[in-house]
Design a protein around this motif. Structure first.
Motif, PDB file in Angstrom:
ATOM      1  N   ARG A 132       0.831  -1.207   0.000  1.00 47.37           N
ATOM      2  CA  ARG A 132       0.000   0.000   0.000  1.00 47.37           C
ATOM      3  C   ARG A 132       0.866   1.258   0.000  1.00 47.37           C
ATOM      4  N   MET A 133       1.971   1.240   0.752  1.00 40.87           N
ATOM      5  CA  MET A 133       2.881   2.376   0.734  1.00 40.87           C
ATOM      6  C   MET A 133       3.486   2.541  -0.654  1.00 40.87           C
ATOM      7  N   ARG A 134       3.819   1.432  -1.277  1.00 40.13           N
ATOM      8  CA  ARG A 134       4.346   1.494  -2.637  1.00 40.13           C
ATOM      9  C   ARG A 134       3.315   2.071  -3.595  1.00 40.13           C
ATOM     10  N   ASP A 135       2.057   1.650  -3.441  1.00 41.03           N
ATOM     11  CA  ASP A 135       0.997   2.165  -4.299  1.00 41.03           C
ATOM     12  C   ASP A 135       0.752   3.647  -4.044  1.00 41.03           C
ATOM     13  N   LEU A 136       0.881   4.052  -2.775  1.00 42.00           N
ATOM     14  CA  LEU A 136       0.598   5.434  -2.402  1.00 42.00           C
ATOM     15  C   LEU A 136       1.554   6.407  -3.070  1.00 42.00           C
ATOM     16  N   ILE A 137       2.824   6.061  -3.138  1.00 40.57           N
ATOM     17  CA  ILE A 137       3.801   7.006  -3.689  1.00 40.57           C
ATOM     18  C   ILE A 137       4.406   6.522  -4.998  1.00 40.57           C
ATOM     19  N   GLY A 138       3.985   5.345  -5.478  1.00 45.92           N
ATOM     20  CA  GLY A 138       4.507   4.830  -6.737  1.00 45.92           C
ATOM     21  C   GLY A 138       5.683   3.886  -6.499  1.00 45.92           C
ATOM     22  N   THR A 139       5.748   2.842  -7.328  1.00 47.62           N
ATOM     23  CA  THR A 139       6.780   1.823  -7.154  1.00 47.62           C
ATOM     24  C   THR A 139       8.173   2.407  -7.257  1.00 47.62           C
ATOM     25  N   GLU A 140       8.398   3.149  -8.324  1.00 49.74           N
ATOM     26  CA  GLU A 140       9.744   3.679  -8.545  1.00 49.74           C
ATOM     27  C   GLU A 140      10.154   4.641  -7.440  1.00 49.74           C
ATOM     28  N   MET A 141       9.228   5.520  -7.041  1.00 53.36           N
ATOM     29  CA  MET A 141       9.539   6.482  -5.995  1.00 53.36           C
ATOM     30  C   MET A 141       9.776   5.770  -4.666  1.00 53.36           C
ATOM     31  N   PHE A 142       8.979   4.749  -4.386  1.00 56.18           N
ATOM     32  CA  PHE A 142       9.120   3.989  -3.144  1.00 56.18           C
ATOM     33  C   PHE A 142      10.493   3.326  -3.067  1.00 56.18           C
ATOM     34  N   VAL A 143      10.890   2.673  -4.154  1.00 55.17           N
ATOM     35  CA  VAL A 143      12.200   2.013  -4.180  1.00 55.17           C
ATOM     36  C   VAL A 143      13.315   3.037  -4.045  1.00 55.17           C
ATOM     37  N   PHE A 162       1.220  14.907 -18.189  1.00 52.97           N
ATOM     38  CA  PHE A 162       0.241  15.534 -17.306  1.00 52.97           C
ATOM     39  C   PHE A 162      -1.139  15.211 -17.859  1.00 52.97           C
ATOM     40  N   ILE A 163      -2.012  14.643 -17.036  1.00 55.44           N
ATOM     41  CA  ILE A 163      -3.359  14.284 -17.460  1.00 55.44           C
ATOM     42  C   ILE A 163      -4.362  14.872 -16.481  1.00 55.44           C
ATOM     43  N   ASP A 164      -5.396  15.521 -17.016  1.00 53.43           N
ATOM     44  CA  ASP A 164      -6.389  16.113 -16.134  1.00 53.43           C
ATOM     45  C   ASP A 164      -7.796  15.809 -16.647  1.00 53.43           C
ATOM     46  N   LEU A 165      -8.754  15.955 -15.761  1.00 58.60           N
ATOM     47  CA  LEU A 165     -10.155  15.666 -16.034  1.00 58.60           C
ATOM     48  C   LEU A 165     -10.787  16.850 -16.750  1.00 58.60           C
ATOM     49  N   VAL A 166     -11.424  16.604 -17.880  1.00 58.72           N
ATOM     50  CA  VAL A 166     -12.078  17.673 -18.641  1.00 58.72           C
ATOM     51  C   VAL A 166     -13.359  18.118 -17.929  1.00 58.72           C
ATOM     52  N   GLY A 167     -13.546  19.450 -17.862  1.00 56.74           N
ATOM     53  CA  GLY A 167     -14.791  19.994 -17.316  1.00 56.74           C
ATOM     54  C   GLY A 167     -14.944  19.840 -15.827  1.00 56.74           C
ATOM     55  N   LEU A 183     -16.048  11.039  -8.022  1.00 60.35           N
ATOM     56  CA  LEU A 183     -15.734  10.912  -9.444  1.00 60.35           C
ATOM     57  C   LEU A 183     -14.244  11.100  -9.686  1.00 60.35           C
ATOM     58  N   LEU A 184     -13.671  12.133  -9.083  1.00 60.83           N
ATOM     59  CA  LEU A 184     -12.248  12.399  -9.277  1.00 60.83           C
ATOM     60  C   LEU A 184     -11.403  11.256  -8.729  1.00 60.83           C
ATOM     61  N   GLY A 185     -11.799  10.715  -7.560  1.00 63.21           N
ATOM     62  CA  GLY A 185     -11.066   9.588  -6.997  1.00 63.21           C
ATOM     63  C   GLY A 185     -11.117   8.372  -7.898  1.00 63.21           C
ATOM     64  N   ASP A 186     -12.298   8.100  -8.468  1.00 59.38           N
ATOM     65  CA  ASP A 186     -12.420   6.959  -9.378  1.00 59.38           C
ATOM     66  C   ASP A 186     -11.627   7.187 -10.661  1.00 59.38           C
ATOM     67  N   ASP A 203       3.530  10.102 -10.039  1.00 57.70           N
ATOM     68  CA  ASP A 203       4.381  10.693  -9.005  1.00 57.70           C
ATOM     69  C   ASP A 203       3.719  11.795  -8.208  1.00 57.70           C
ATOM     70  N   ASP A 204       2.587  12.338  -8.702  1.00 55.58           N
ATOM     71  CA  ASP A 204       1.958  13.420  -7.947  1.00 55.58           C
ATOM     72  C   ASP A 204       0.536  13.631  -8.445  1.00 55.58           C
ATOM     73  N   TYR A 205      -0.305  14.166  -7.557  1.00 57.03           N
ATOM     74  CA  TYR A 205      -1.655  14.604  -7.906  1.00 57.03           C
ATOM     75  C   TYR A 205      -1.759  16.072  -7.526  1.00 57.03           C
ATOM     76  N   ILE A 206      -2.210  16.884  -8.463  1.00 59.62           N
ATOM     77  CA  ILE A 206      -2.355  18.316  -8.218  1.00 59.62           C
ATOM     78  C   ILE A 206      -3.756  18.707  -8.658  1.00 59.62           C
ATOM     79  N   GLY A 207      -4.670  18.865  -7.698  1.00 56.69           N
ATOM     80  CA  GLY A 207      -6.044  19.169  -8.048  1.00 56.69           C
ATOM     81  C   GLY A 207      -6.649  18.027  -8.855  1.00 56.69           C
ATOM     82  N   ASP A 208      -7.117  18.359 -10.071  1.00 58.28           N
ATOM     83  CA  ASP A 208      -7.718  17.338 -10.932  1.00 58.28           C
ATOM     84  C   ASP A 208      -6.716  16.792 -11.937  1.00 58.28           C
TER      85      ASP A 208
END
Length: 343
Positions: A132-143, A162-167, A183-186, A203-208
């Motif tokens: 879960r810690m690996r999933d939380l921060i990403g495999t590569e970052m965790f290692v 960079f990918i964001d939710l439209v609208g 919705l954003l979490g899903d 590696d990061d979440y910034i807003g949407d």
């Protein structure tokens, strides 16, 4: 070309070896059974538990558990683990009985003792926490945090997506804060498996918006940084009925892709984070904003596209050189014209 499956032979080999090692350790600690025998039990049980933890089996049960309140989620998870421990012991006991390795009856070999159950739950809890810690921060970052790779700043080249939710603004108004956050979490959760299959790291979440990265060579190999976009589209479209039932929409997204040199460093004291610094990150952010302004779904810099062998089905339009705020030199941009289809 589709992205390679992440959970291949290496995962299953690792799961079997981890379970066998934990089982052998049980035999060494308690001495009630030979470590080789307890390794068989551990291999069968550990493989089932890790497969469940990775949602490779009983994924529907996992999804339902995650929607429960915390007390019910914990109780349900323990019940699922207990069932798998019993099943794993039954499989291992059957193998040992058929091989004639122990004189006990089949029932005795198949039923786990209380100590075995408690030990298995403890090992599962530790392994689950690490995963879960690996999933939380990403495999590569965790290692990288574990090995201290970025304890001192490192200069490297990376691919950024960079990918964001439209609208998102109008969706928040229509759905309300709580439903929009669901919705954003899903939506963010839907990115995880395609990114994992394509060897990337969220590696990061910034807003949407989510930031996905690859070391340059890994990201351009087999055009993984492009194929992941198609994989995300397919993942969302496969669940279109569920999206419509829960939220009344099927999410759309925008993507900006760029590559170049960055300085990567482990920052923070009480809370550590691997952060990226440099013009490459800022430029990708500008491209993501430009997607909104131009109404484009996917923008790719010429710096990145020139390094890729574009997969079949993808087609791009050359938008020419564009001046970007905060950047001295204009940047060549390409807009995706085909390659993503709605189901």
């Amino acid at each position: 070309m589709r992205c390679a499956v992440r959970f291949g032979p290496l995962f299953w080999t690792g799961a079997v070896l981890f379970g066998a090692g934990a089982g052998a350790l049980y035999g060494l600690i308690f001495g009630t059974v030979h470590p080789a025998i307890s390794a068989i039990y551990g291999a069968c049980t550990g493989t089932l538990l890790l497969a469940f933890e990775r949602r490779l089996i009983l994924s529907g049960i996992q999804a339902r558990l995650r929607r429960l309140s915390t007390p019910l989620y914990l109780a349900g998870s323990v019940a699922a683990y207990l069932a798998l421990i019993v099943l794993g012991n039954a499989v291992a006991g059957s193998l040992i009985w058929n091989a004639g390795l122990l004189p006990e009856t089949l029932v005795d070999l198949m039923l786990p003792s209380t100590r075995v159950v408690l030990y298995s739950l403890a090992v599962s809890a530790v392994a689950g926490f690490v995963l879960r810690m690996r999933d939380l921060i990403g495999t590569e970052m965790f290692v990288n945090l574990l090995i201290g790779r970025y304890h001192r700043p490192v200069s490297e080249e990376r691919v950024f997506l960079f990918i964001d939710l439209v609208g998102s603004t109008s969706l928040a108004e229509d759905l309300g804060d709580m439903r929009f956050q669901a919705l954003l979490g899903d939506f963010m959760a839907a990115l995880a498996e395609p990114v994992r299959r394509c060897r990337g790291s969220i590696d990061d979440y910034i807003g949407d918006m989510a930031m996905v990265t690859w070391p340059l060579e890994r990201g351009v190999r087999d055009a993984r940084c492009l194929n992941v976009i198609r994989a995300i589209r397919e993942q969302i479209d496969r669940d279109a009925a569920t999206w419509q039932a829960r939220f009344g929409i099927t999410p759309d997204f925008r993507v900006a892709l760029h590559c170049g040199p960055v300085v990567t460093a482990d920052v923070g004291v009480e809370k550590h984070k691997i952060a990226y610094f440099g013009d490459t990150v800022n430029t990708t952010s500008r491209l993501e904003a430009l997607c909104r302004e131009l109404g484009e779904t996917v923008l790719v810099s010429s710096d990145l596209l020139s390094r890729l062998k574009v997969p079949p089905g993808f087609a791009f339009e050359d938008l020419g050189l564009r001046a970007l705020r905060g950047r001295d030199q204009p940047l060549g941009l390409f807009a995706l014209r085909s390659g993503l289809r709605r189901a």
